[in-house]
Write a protein that holds these residues in place. Structure first.
Motif, short mmCIF file in Angstrom:
data_model
loop_
_atom_site.label_atom_id
_atom_site.label_comp_id
_atom_site.label_asym_id
_atom_site.label_seq_id
_atom_site.Cartn_x
_atom_site.Cartn_y
_atom_site.Cartn_z
N MET A 1 -18.84 -55.63 26.17
CA MET A 1 -20.22 -56.04 26.40
C MET A 1 -20.62 -57.08 25.36
SD MET A 1 -23.51 -53.62 26.63
CE MET A 1 -25.07 -54.26 26.16
N THR A 2 -21.32 -58.11 25.79
CA THR A 2 -21.77 -59.18 24.92
C THR A 2 -23.27 -59.06 24.68
OG1 THR A 2 -20.04 -60.63 25.78
CG2 THR A 2 -21.87 -61.68 24.64
N SER A 3 -23.69 -59.19 23.42
CA SER A 3 -25.10 -59.14 23.05
C SER A 3 -25.62 -60.55 22.78
CB SER A 3 -25.28 -58.29 21.79
OG SER A 3 -24.87 -56.97 22.04
N THR A 4 -26.93 -60.69 22.86
CA THR A 4 -27.57 -61.97 22.55
C THR A 4 -28.10 -61.91 21.13
OG1 THR A 4 -28.24 -62.17 24.86
CG2 THR A 4 -29.36 -63.59 23.28
N PRO A 5 -27.70 -62.85 20.27
CA PRO A 5 -28.19 -62.82 18.89
C PRO A 5 -29.62 -63.35 18.79
CG PRO A 5 -26.84 -64.75 19.23
CD PRO A 5 -26.78 -63.96 20.50
N THR A 6 -30.29 -63.01 17.71
CA THR A 6 -31.60 -63.58 17.42
C THR A 6 -31.39 -64.89 16.69
OG1 THR A 6 -32.63 -61.41 17.31
CG2 THR A 6 -33.79 -63.21 16.20
N LEU A 7 -32.09 -65.89 17.13
CA LEU A 7 -31.93 -67.25 16.62
C LEU A 7 -33.27 -67.69 16.00
CD1 LEU A 7 -30.27 -69.99 18.71
CD2 LEU A 7 -32.54 -70.39 17.83
N LEU A 8 -33.26 -68.11 14.76
CA LEU A 8 -34.47 -68.63 14.10
C LEU A 8 -34.33 -70.14 14.00
CD1 LEU A 8 -34.68 -66.07 11.16
CD2 LEU A 8 -35.95 -66.01 13.30
N TRP A 9 -35.40 -70.89 14.37
CA TRP A 9 -35.28 -72.34 14.32
C TRP A 9 -36.48 -72.98 13.65
CZ3 TRP A 9 -37.66 -76.47 17.24
CH2 TRP A 9 -38.69 -76.06 18.08
N SER A 10 -36.21 -74.11 13.02
CA SER A 10 -37.24 -74.95 12.42
C SER A 10 -36.78 -76.39 12.61
CB SER A 10 -37.43 -74.61 10.94
OG SER A 10 -36.24 -74.88 10.23
N GLN A 11 -37.63 -77.34 12.22
CA GLN A 11 -37.26 -78.73 12.44
C GLN A 11 -37.89 -79.66 11.43
OE1 GLN A 11 -38.99 -80.74 15.89
NE2 GLN A 11 -40.48 -79.07 16.07
N ARG B 1 -23.35 -63.94 22.16
CA ARG B 1 -23.34 -65.23 22.84
C ARG B 1 -24.76 -65.60 23.23
NH1 ARG B 1 -19.57 -68.29 25.94
NH2 ARG B 1 -20.59 -69.47 27.59
N ILE B 2 -25.07 -66.89 23.05
CA ILE B 2 -26.34 -67.45 23.53
C ILE B 2 -26.05 -68.88 23.97
CG2 ILE B 2 -27.11 -68.18 21.21
CD1 ILE B 2 -30.01 -67.43 22.18
N GLU B 3 -26.61 -69.26 25.12
CA GLU B 3 -26.36 -70.57 25.69
C GLU B 3 -27.62 -71.02 26.43
OE1 GLU B 3 -23.07 -72.66 28.65
OE2 GLU B 3 -23.03 -70.49 28.34
N PHE B 4 -28.04 -72.27 26.19
CA PHE B 4 -29.22 -72.79 26.87
C PHE B 4 -29.24 -74.32 26.79
CE2 PHE B 4 -30.30 -71.51 22.55
CZ PHE B 4 -30.81 -72.67 21.99
N ASP B 5 -30.03 -74.94 27.67
CA ASP B 5 -30.24 -76.38 27.64
C ASP B 5 -31.31 -76.69 26.60
OD1 ASP B 5 -28.41 -77.08 29.67
OD2 ASP B 5 -29.88 -76.58 31.22
N LEU B 6 -31.03 -77.67 25.75
CA LEU B 6 -32.00 -78.10 24.75
C LEU B 6 -33.09 -78.95 25.39
CD1 LEU B 6 -29.45 -79.09 21.98
CD2 LEU B 6 -31.10 -77.21 21.85
N ASP B 7 -34.28 -78.92 24.80
CA ASP B 7 -35.41 -79.67 25.33
C ASP B 7 -35.21 -81.18 25.20
OD1 ASP B 7 -38.01 -79.77 26.52
OD2 ASP B 7 -38.84 -80.28 24.56
#
Length: 188
Positions: A1-11, A49-55
């Motif tokens: 089973m694969t879990s989704t990690p928590t991702l913190l972002w800033s810029q 695993r986490i995967e998504f399209d960036l804005d």
């Protein structure tokens, strides 16, 4: 089973910084091809695993791995502020969060530091305040502060209000000047 990690972002105008806090990261994959961000790894016998399209578009991806986290830097194709990290709004809403420790407002002032005077609490953040209150709820706070006059009504000398007594209109109205009268609060 694969879990989704928590991702913190800033810029910053030049880059997006992503932090994923996991211990003993192994077999990590970090990529950003065709504006699709992908992170996967194993950590303590668990797969993530986490995967998504960036804005917006990214030019380059780099990362550093530490004992308890991985930090990923996405260099932006355009010098600009992103309103969102993901192209699809609301995706991973429980796993993608703003890293307030690194965030800066539009004037460049660091808002993440709990000791920042601009936080409105004289160097104290809300989590520190909650710890000091020992998890006290609003009812407990009201009960604790029950006998305190918090600037509401004014009492005439010697006058006491019983707990639960209703305040009647006209008694100690704010803004009303009474020449020659002095008011004080009885301290016991």
């Amino acid at each position: 089973m694969t879990s989704t990690p928590t991702l913190l972002w800033s810029q910053t105008p030049e880059s997006v910084d992503i932090t994923i806090r996991l211990s003993n990261i192994e077999e990590e994959t970090v990529s950003c091809e065709n504006n699709k961000f992908l992170f996967s790894c194993s950590s303590q016998s668990k797969n993530y695993r986490i995967e998504f399209d960036l804005d917006k578009e990214v030019e380059k991806v780099s990362y550093d791995k530490y004992d308890n986290r991985i930090t990923i830097v996405l260099e932006k194709a355009e010098y600009e502020k992103w309103d969102f990290l993901t192209k699809v709004r609301g995706i991973y809403k429980n796993n993608i969060k703003i890293d307030w420790d690194k965030w800066e407002d539009s004037d460049g002032e660091n808002l993440g530091s709990p000791l920042a005077p601009s936080s409105g609490f004289g160097g104290m953040d809300m989590s520190m305040m909650q710890q000091m209150m020992g998890g006290m709820d609003m009812d407990s706070m009201r009960q604790m502060m029950g006998g305190m006059n918090m600037g509401g009504e004014e009492y005439e000398e010697g006058e006491e209000y019983e707990e639960g007594e209703e305040y009647e209109e006209g008694e100690g109205d704010e803004g009303e000047e009474r020449e020659g009268e002095e008011f004080s609060v009885n301290e016991e």
